[in-house]
Design an enzyme around this catalytic site. Structure first.
Site, mmCIF file in Angstrom:
data_model
loop_
_atom_site.group_PDB
_atom_site.id
_atom_site.type_symbol
_atom_site.label_atom_id
_atom_site.label_comp_id
_atom_site.label_asym_id
_atom_site.label_seq_id
_atom_site.Cartn_x
_atom_site.Cartn_y
_atom_site.Cartn_z
ATOM 1 N N TYR A 473 0.863 -1.182 0.000
ATOM 2 C CA TYR A 473 0.000 0.000 0.000
ATOM 3 C C TYR A 473 0.901 1.234 0.000
ATOM 4 O O TYR A 473 1.079 1.900 1.011
ATOM 5 C CB TYR A 473 -0.911 0.018 1.225
ATOM 6 C CG TYR A 473 -1.987 -1.027 1.251
ATOM 7 C CD1 TYR A 473 -2.266 -1.806 0.133
ATOM 8 C CD2 TYR A 473 -2.731 -1.257 2.396
ATOM 9 C CE1 TYR A 473 -3.257 -2.767 0.158
ATOM 10 C CE2 TYR A 473 -3.735 -2.216 2.440
ATOM 11 C CZ TYR A 473 -3.988 -2.969 1.319
ATOM 12 O OH TYR A 473 -4.975 -3.933 1.355
ATOM 13 N N ARG A 474 1.470 1.533 -1.147
ATOM 14 C CA ARG A 474 2.424 2.628 -1.254
ATOM 15 C C ARG A 474 1.875 3.913 -0.635
ATOM 16 O O ARG A 474 0.747 4.310 -0.908
ATOM 17 C CB ARG A 474 2.772 2.881 -2.712
ATOM 18 C CG ARG A 474 3.624 1.794 -3.327
ATOM 19 C CD ARG A 474 4.991 1.784 -2.691
ATOM 20 N NE ARG A 474 5.860 0.803 -3.322
ATOM 21 C CZ ARG A 474 6.857 0.202 -2.714
ATOM 22 N NH1 ARG A 474 7.110 0.464 -1.456
ATOM 23 N NH2 ARG A 474 7.617 -0.650 -3.354
#
Length: 538
Positions: A473-474
């Site tokens: 989940y950048r």
């Protein structure tokens, strides 16, 4: 007048000098780009010429190729930095050429497999770069007899699911439920899905891999060694090598599985009591049962949606739910029995009468501007806390939260097994979600700020010291300056949020396999300070 003329003359001279310098810079860049292209051609294998895989901005196909795998419209603007070249390898020798030439010419390389990088870090950079787009390398070789498959990094999860379903009705693979996600980034960052309570994350089910290392060598598990093989299963493969393919372990699934989606609305239903029971039982349910909780705001109130996959029949599911989670009030009419492959369509909101071949579609029907964040919850949230969350969500309106329960197999695998450490002790993971259609930086900042406010509000209810996060989940708020001199401690403080005690081992492996730091992006594993060069931030 004499002074004025002198100023005008000096201004003209300065402007002329600046234009000469600018032109020289452009000419130098152009010369460098041509030299780089020539290097690629010189390193091309005669049986697999590389020329057809090269796209420059002058090519009519450049923009379509670049834009086809941009899944976040925030990074598809006219001002978004673009690569000076796109290489779409058709053979692993093209990947080797990219590494050899990128390293010898000191050029930054970005690696993209599916484009679902929330912050665009796989295809955007503030320094000159070329893009290695893996979408052509997407072969899938399923071996049912040995319950495994070789999958190239550019394949999508949908393609993997479809090819497995072609060969068997009793096999699957534990991975995400969005069919257009690329295998390379998904697996190398750990990858999770609705079978993780039974089989762990995707990276727990990797048997072998093929990579191209910093010296341009093609290596498998035996030749790369166990340290590098460990690192690319959850540590972010783009920090260490180019992952060309993974050998995945197929898992057993029933011929018929059961799914459901039940929605409850605040004000109409006892949402607080239902969610409270969910948070006490969801991680303790039988491992073949996964129930995601999705929270959003609809018509000024909170909606709680419970979406489930059960690896079994509906009668068994109803029995479990009546005993363990009765407050949801699940009925037989809520349940749908179907094949495991069809369950992917259900989770992707694709009509169930659609042909399974839809999983081979690599396009998204709708694109959004978006932002994401993550958290881990280690203690149930008290009911007054839940009520305060409902009020905050209604106030902010846009951001959603998805709660993904752990327990089962996730609590049995030790933190050090692979770089992904978030195992025992975590009740569930939170994904914060904001999507919007409006264009422009002001709108983007508005929605990003709303998501930050919800994330900040959740601070008392989530993990701390450190506040954990999920690598895939950048999140740009976790830093983008990891390779500047003197930033190692800051990078470590952020890195342990993703990797906990595994961070130091990843740094050690990075120094061993890529001491020149060729494989780097804004959040990649840094080198130890003693190995950093003065130009490490370039």
């Amino acid at each position: 007048m004499g002074i004025l003329k002198a100023v005008v003359v000096l201004t003209m001279i300065s402007t002329l000098l600046l234009s000469i310098i600018w032109k020289a810079t452009l000419d130098s860049d152009e010369d460098g780009n041509q030299n780089f292209i020539q290097c690629l051609l010189d390193n091309s294998v005669p049986s697999h010429p590389i020329s057809s895989a090269i796209y420059t901005p002058e090519s009519s196909s450049y923009s379509p190729v670049l834009q086809s795998y941009i899944r976040n419209l925030r990074f598809n603007e006219s001002w978004t930095p673009k690569p000076f070249l796109i290489l779409t390898p058709l053979h692993q020798s093209h990947v080797q050429a990219a590494v050899v030439c990128g390293k010898s010419h000191g050029v930054r390389m970005k690696i993209r497999s599916g484009g679902h990088d929330y912050e665009g870090l796989s295809y955007v950079s503030d320094v000159p770069f070329f893009l290695l787009d893996m979408f052509n390398l997407r072969s899938i070789d399923v071996d049912i007899e040995h319950e495994s498959a070789w999958v190239q990094a550019g394949a999508t999860l949908g393609e993997v699911f479809y090819r497995i379903g072609e060969r068997s009705t009793t096999h699957g693979f534990p991975a995400g439920v969005c069919p257009t996600v690329g295998v390379g980034g998904h697996v190398s960052g750990a990858g999770y899905g609705n079978m993780m309570r039974k089989y762990g994350v995707s990276a727990d089910n990797i048997l072998d891999a093929v990579v191209v290392d910093a010296d341009g060598r093609v290596l498998d598990r035996r030749s790369m060694g166990e340290d590098l093989f460990w690192a690319i299963r959850g540590g972010g493969g783009a920090s260490f090598a180019v992952v060309v393919a993974y050998k995945i372990k197929l898992v057993r699934v029933p011929e018929r599985v059961t799914v459901f989606q039940v929605e409850k609305t605040l004000g109409k239903d006892d949402v607080t009591d239902i969610v409270d029971q969910w948070q006490h039982v969801s991680h303790n349910l039988p491992e073949q049962l996964f129930i995601r909780l999705m929270l959003d705001v609809v018509k000024k109130t909170v909606r709680a949606s419970f979406v489930s996959l059960f690896l079994g029949d509906s009668d068994s599911l109803i029995s479990i739910m009546n005993d363990r989670f009765p407050k949801l009030g699940l009925t037989k009419s809520d349940c749908i029995e179907l094949s495991w492959v069809k369950s992917i369509l259900f989770w992707s909101n694709i009509p169930l009468d659609t042909d399974n071949k839809v999983l081979l579609d690599r396009t998204l029907p709708t694109l959004y501007h978006l932002t994401r964040k993550s958290d881990y919850v280690r203690e149930p949230i008290p009911k007054p806390g839940l009520d305060s969350i409902w009020k905050k969500m209604i106030e902010l309106e846009t951001p959603k939260m998805y709660f993904n329960p752990y327990g089962g197999k996730m609590a049995e695998i030790v933190e050090q097994e692979i770089p992904f450490p978030h195992r025992a002790g975590n009740l569930w993971k939170i994904q914060y979600i904001a999507n919007w259609k409006e264009q422009g930086i002001e709108k983007a900042n508005f929605y990003i700020d709303l998501t930050r406010k919800l994330h900040e509000f959740m601070t008392p209810f989530v993990s701390n010291n450190p506040r954990r996060a999920f690598l895939n989940y950048r999140d740009a708020d976790l830093g983008t300056d990891y390779h500047k001199k003197g930033m190692h401690e800051e990078a470590r403080a952020q890195g342990i949020k993703w990797f906990m005690g595994n961070f130091d081992r990843l740094v050690k492996i990075k120094g061993e396999v890529d001491p020149s730091n060729f494989f780097r992006y804004e959040q990649s594993i840094p080198l130890l300070p003693s190995l950093q060069h003065s130009d490490a931030s370039v």
